[in-house]
Write an enzyme that holds these catalytic residues in place. Structure first.
Site, short mmCIF file in Angstrom:
data_model
loop_
_atom_site.label_atom_id
_atom_site.label_comp_id
_atom_site.label_asym_id
_atom_site.label_seq_id
_atom_site.Cartn_x
_atom_site.Cartn_y
_atom_site.Cartn_z
CG HIS A 102 0.28 1.93 -9.39
ND1 HIS A 102 0.02 1.61 -8.08
CD2 HIS A 102 -0.83 2.61 -9.82
CE1 HIS A 102 -1.17 2.07 -7.73
NE2 HIS A 102 -1.71 2.69 -8.77
CG ASP A 119 -2.07 0.93 1.11
OD1 ASP A 119 -2.29 1.48 0.01
OD2 ASP A 119 -2.77 1.15 2.11
NE ARG A 176 -8.23 0.12 4.84
CZ ARG A 176 -7.99 1.40 5.08
NH1 ARG A 176 -8.24 1.91 6.26
NH2 ARG A 176 -7.51 2.18 4.14
CG LEU A 177 -6.95 -9.24 6.09
CD1 LEU A 177 -5.44 -9.26 6.14
CD2 LEU A 177 -7.52 -10.32 7.00
NE ARG A 199 -3.15 -1.81 4.21
CZ ARG A 199 -4.37 -1.87 3.73
NH1 ARG A 199 -5.16 -2.85 4.09
NH2 ARG A 199 -4.82 -0.96 2.88
N GLY A 223 0.17 5.41 -4.43
CA GLY A 223 -0.43 6.68 -4.84
C GLY A 223 0.11 7.83 -4.01
NE ARG A 224 -1.59 6.47 1.28
CZ ARG A 224 -1.81 5.58 2.24
NH1 ARG A 224 -1.63 5.91 3.50
NH2 ARG A 224 -2.22 4.37 1.93
CD1 TRP A 225 7.35 6.67 -2.12
CD2 TRP A 225 7.08 6.97 -4.32
NE1 TRP A 225 8.60 6.75 -2.70
CE2 TRP A 225 8.46 6.93 -4.05
CE3 TRP A 225 6.67 7.16 -5.65
CZ2 TRP A 225 9.43 7.04 -5.05
CZ3 TRP A 225 7.63 7.28 -6.64
CH2 TRP A 225 9.00 7.23 -6.33
CG LEU A 254 9.84 -17.11 -3.51
CD1 LEU A 254 9.41 -17.13 -2.05
CD2 LEU A 254 10.41 -15.73 -3.86
CD GLU A 306 1.78 -13.83 15.19
OE1 GLU A 306 1.72 -12.70 15.68
OE2 GLU A 306 1.33 -14.85 15.75
CD GLU A 329 -12.98 -5.48 -2.93
OE1 GLU A 329 -11.77 -5.81 -2.84
OE2 GLU A 329 -13.91 -6.31 -2.90
C1 FPP Z 1 -1.95 0.10 -3.40
O1 FPP Z 1 -1.46 1.43 -3.31
C2 FPP Z 1 -1.33 -0.56 -4.53
C3 FPP Z 1 -2.03 -1.12 -5.58
C4 FPP Z 1 -3.50 -1.12 -5.66
C5 FPP Z 1 -1.32 -1.72 -6.73
C6 FPP Z 1 -0.11 -2.53 -6.35
C7 FPP Z 1 0.52 -3.03 -7.56
C8 FPP Z 1 1.84 -3.00 -7.81
C9 FPP Z 1 2.88 -2.49 -6.87
C10 FPP Z 1 2.33 -3.62 -9.06
C11 FPP Z 1 2.86 -4.96 -8.66
C12 FPP Z 1 2.72 -5.93 -9.71
C13 FPP Z 1 3.31 -7.14 -9.66
C14 FPP Z 1 3.16 -8.00 -10.85
C15 FPP Z 1 4.08 -7.61 -8.51
P1 FPP Z 1 -2.49 2.63 -3.52
O2 FPP Z 1 -2.52 2.96 -4.96
O3 FPP Z 1 -3.81 2.26 -2.92
O4 FPP Z 1 -1.78 3.76 -2.70
P2 FPP Z 1 -2.51 4.92 -1.88
O5 FPP Z 1 -3.26 4.26 -0.76
O6 FPP Z 1 -1.35 5.75 -1.40
O7 FPP Z 1 -3.40 5.66 -2.83
#
Ligand code: FPP
Length: 231
Positions: free
Chosen positions: A34, A17, A184-185, A178, A20-22, A128, A197, A64
């Site tokens: 992403h 997670d 949250r899950l 996380r 987007g914020r990053w 792995l 855990e 979602e």
């Molecule tokens: C949540 O951050 C992240 C996602 C919904 C996408 C995660 C996907 C990747 C990192 C690509 C990985 C792909 C592979 C094949 C391993 P967010 O966008 O919800 O961030 P925010 O909460 O800051 O808005």
């Protein structure tokens, strides 16, 4: 950071997670987050393989996530599809087996093809296993599992539900990580996480490093797991 533990056999899941914020903090579009998040995922997977971890499940796209803008959804689908194609050699070179969990029926055709190719090409590896959760929802997985058992005219029990999950090998997840401060899950591995855990960190996913993984594993090593019993 010192590596003292033996992690062989460990099954972990990561909610990546904060992409987007990053990106927004850097005045960049969310999609840039992403792209950088994918880099962090690769580093983490490589380290997990080195450490002898058995399974790592990455939450790449949830059931979602379709609610996001068309642009972001399209970007994520392309990013994942391109990754699967481009990184086939990365998985092979590191003897990593790839599995995809989630409902593939709603995914674009190109991704389904890339998924099948990478799953087939890496199926024989015994190190792995990376489970990529794509169009994945924990509730959806349980419902699909029950329906598969019913189609087979099986009685619904914990065992039959476990048997029909998308990847029955990860029926028990040891540790869920996380990032980005949320606790949250979010519909991730609901069945599999019954005795996991949970490790939360404020670090945003694109900033997650090998040392952050080691810190999570060290914390896990300090936990006293009782599985409902007494120790
Ligand atoms: C949540 O951050 C992240 C996602 C919904 C996408 C995660 C996907 C990747 C990192 C690509 C990985 C792909 C592979 C094949 C391993 P967010 O966008 O919800 O961030 P925010 O909460 O800051 O808005």
């Amino acid at each position: 950071m010192e590596e003292v533990n033996n992690y062989s056999g460990l099954k972990i899941g990561i909610i990546m997670d904060g992409n987007g914020r990053w990106a927004v903090a850097r005045k960049q579009p969310r999609t840039f987050g992403h792209t950088r998040g994918l880099e962090a995922a690769k580093t983490t997977v490589k380290k997990a393989a080195e450490l002898g971890i058995s399974h790592i499940t990455l939450y790449a796209f949830s059931t979602e996530n379709w609610k996001r803008s068309e642009e972001e959804v399209g970007f994520l689908m392309k990013l994942i599809s391109k990754h699967l194609k481009k990184e086939m050699d990365f998985y092979k070179k590191n003897s990593i087996r790839v599995k995809v969990i989630g409902d593939k029926s709603r995914l674009p055709k190109e991704i389904i093809k890339e998924i099948e190719d990478v799953e087939t090409a890496t199926d024989h590896f015994t190190g792995l296993t990376v489970c990529l959760a794509i169009n994945y929802g924990g509730r959806d997985e349980i419902v699909r599992s029950i329906n598969k058992a019913l189609e087979n005219k099986q009685e619904i029990t914990e065992n039959t539900i476990s048997e029909h999950l998308d990847c029955p090998e990860i029926t028990e997840i040891d540790l869920i990580i996380r990032t980005a401060g949320e606790q949250r899950l979010s519909n991730f591995l609901l069945w599999e996480a019954a005795y996991s855990e949970y490790y939360y960190t404020d670090i945003l996913w694109p900033d997650f490093t090998e040392d952050n993984l080691l810190a999570a594993l060290k914390w896990y090593g300090s936990r006293n797991r009782k599985f409902g019993g007494v120790k």
